[in-house]
Design a protein around this motif. Structure first.
Motif, PDB file in Angstrom:
ATOM      1  N   ALA A 157       0.819  -1.165   0.075  1.00 42.60           N
ATOM      2  CA  ALA A 157      -0.016  -0.015   0.106  1.00 42.60           C
ATOM      3  C   ALA A 157       0.750   1.301  -0.019  1.00 42.60           C
ATOM      4  O   ALA A 157       0.860   2.162  -0.816  1.00 42.60           O
ATOM      5  N   LEU A 158       1.996   1.232   0.878  1.00 42.61           N
ATOM      6  CA  LEU A 158       2.824   2.385   0.873  1.00 42.61           C
ATOM      7  C   LEU A 158       3.603   2.603   0.005  1.00 42.61           C
ATOM      8  O   LEU A 158       4.115   3.623  -0.574  1.00 42.61           O
ATOM      9  N   ASP A 168       3.127  10.759   1.096  1.00 45.36           N
ATOM     10  CA  ASP A 168       3.602  11.971   0.557  1.00 45.36           C
ATOM     11  C   ASP A 168       5.039  11.571  -0.385  1.00 45.36           C
ATOM     12  O   ASP A 168       5.625  12.327  -1.173  1.00 45.36           O
ATOM     13  N   ALA A 169       5.784  10.664  -0.108  1.00 47.75           N
ATOM     14  CA  ALA A 169       6.822  10.206  -0.481  1.00 47.75           C
ATOM     15  C   ALA A 169       6.857  10.101  -2.286  1.00 47.75           C
ATOM     16  O   ALA A 169       5.982   9.651  -2.661  1.00 47.75           O
ATOM     17  N   ASP A 198      10.070   7.936   6.231  1.00 42.12           N
ATOM     18  CA  ASP A 198       8.882   8.185   6.194  1.00 42.12           C
ATOM     19  C   ASP A 198       7.761   7.178   6.147  1.00 42.12           C
ATOM     20  O   ASP A 198       6.703   7.077   6.743  1.00 42.12           O
ATOM     21  N   LEU A 199       8.213   6.092   5.089  1.00 42.84           N
ATOM     22  CA  LEU A 199       7.348   5.125   4.979  1.00 42.84           C
ATOM     23  C   LEU A 199       7.518   3.989   5.947  1.00 42.84           C
ATOM     24  O   LEU A 199       6.373   3.397   6.442  1.00 42.84           O
ATOM     25  N   ARG A 216       4.328   1.699  10.606  1.00 43.07           N
ATOM     26  CA  ARG A 216       4.222   1.579  12.183  1.00 43.07           C
ATOM     27  C   ARG A 216       2.807   1.926  12.509  1.00 43.07           C
ATOM     28  O   ARG A 216       2.248   1.295  13.390  1.00 43.07           O
ATOM     29  N   THR A 217       2.619   3.206  11.949  1.00 42.92           N
ATOM     30  CA  THR A 217       1.337   3.809  12.393  1.00 42.92           C
ATOM     31  C   THR A 217       0.140   2.777  12.117  1.00 42.92           C
ATOM     32  O   THR A 217      -0.812   2.601  12.866  1.00 42.92           O
ATOM     33  N   ILE A 218       0.308   2.506  10.771  1.00 43.72           N
ATOM     34  CA  ILE A 218      -1.006   1.690  10.280  1.00 43.72           C
ATOM     35  C   ILE A 218      -1.232   0.310  11.082  1.00 43.72           C
ATOM     36  O   ILE A 218      -2.019  -0.056  11.405  1.00 43.72           O
TER      37      ILE A 218
END
Ligand SMILES: Nc1ncnc2c1ncn2[C@@H]1O[C@H](COP(=O)(O)OP(=O)(O)OP(=O)(O)O)[C@@H](O)[C@H]1O
Ligand SMILES: [Mg+2]
Length: 263
Positions: free
Chosen positions: A212-213, A236-237, A247-248, A253-255
């Protein structure tokens, strides 16, 4: 001669805009309603790429089926370019989680289906099919039958069957789920290249947060059934992306935290 007007038509955007507004849906299980979607709302701009993540059974495939027009939602509205979705249309196509190829047709015959239905002539059809098969790396298997393909090859054939129609909205339901890790990475790069080249609007359901990322401009996380949107995260990357981009890694980790998992 057509007079020049002040307002020129905007440059033709291939991708369609998608709006899902307060969509709820339930299935009837022997008289008992099973609520699957709960007031889901999302918007994808023309040419956008959104990924949907969520637990197994939460309603992701159901949402894509509704957007594809395969069944109507119980409540809410789904519009594509402002038009209400009332049935299937070759301009918005779903690549199913399980490739559903006709066993009695060759790969070429399966990919030809949509073009035949639209009355595209034999020569134009052949050229477009060859191109689509080339895109998914199946050029050498045009005359093979589905039972002669591996699971991953069948999935690629199903992808070609959609791409050959040049859809304006491409709905991808875990299209790479059956692929080995290497082919999967190669196909992610292919999907990215196709999307950048063709500028269709893409909605991808995947279980793979990294996928997804790598691909999406925005990741939408759905909660347990009945699925409601838990979070929307912009990615945004710049493309092409690297898995180890800090950033990814942070977003991943957040997801995973939102999905209730730990790293
Ligand atoms: N045609 C149907 N009739 C009855 N129940 C259904 C039907 N289709 C899906 N369901 C139910 O709806 C729920 C959501 O299914 P769905 O296939 O949308 O989940 P999903 O998020 O795509 O799951 P997965 O990640 O495992 O593919 C499940 O509980 C499933 O059993
Ligand atoms: Mg599914």
């Amino acid at each position: 001669m057509v007079a020049a007007t002040q307002e020129r038509p905007a440059a033709q955007s291939v991708g369609a805009s998608l709006n899902v507004e307060a969509v709820s849906h339930a299935f009837d299980i022997r008289g008992t309603p099973l609520s699957v979607l709960d007031r889901v709302g999302l918007a994808v701009e023309p040419g956008g790429f959104v990924a949907l993540l969520g637990p197994s059974g939460c309603g992701k495939s159901t949402l894509l089926r509704l957007v594809a027009g395969l069944e109507p939602p119980d409540q809410g509205l789904i519009t594509v370019d402002g038009d209400l979705v009332e049935g299937p249309d070759p301009s918005r196509l779903l690549v199913f989680q399980d490739p559903t190829l006709y066993p009695w047709r060759t790969v070429r015959g399966n990919v030809a289906l949509g073009l035949e239905a639209q009355g595209v002539g034999r020569a134009a059809r052949a050229a477009r099919i060859d191109q689509a098969l080339g895109l998914v790396g199946l050029a050498g298997f045009a005359d093979a039958y589905p039972h002669q393909l591996s699971g991953g090859m069948a999935q690629r054939a199903a992808l070609a069957r959609a791409l050959v129609n040049e859809p304006r909205l491409l709905l991808l339901d875990e299209p790479l789920g059956k692929l080995d890790a290497l082919t999967r990475l190669a196909m992610q790069a292919e999907i990215l290249r196709l999307w950048q080249e063709k500028r269709f609007t893409a909605v991808l359901v995947t279980h793979d947060v990294e996928e997804a990322l790598i691909l999406a401009e925005r990741v939408i996380v759905l909660g347990d059934r009945p699925a409601a949107i838990r979070a929307e995260l912009p990615v945004d990357a710049p493309y092409p992306r690297h898995r180890d981009d800090p950033d990814l890694v942070r977003l991943r980790r957040t997801i995973l935290e939102i999905l209730g998992q730990t790293t």
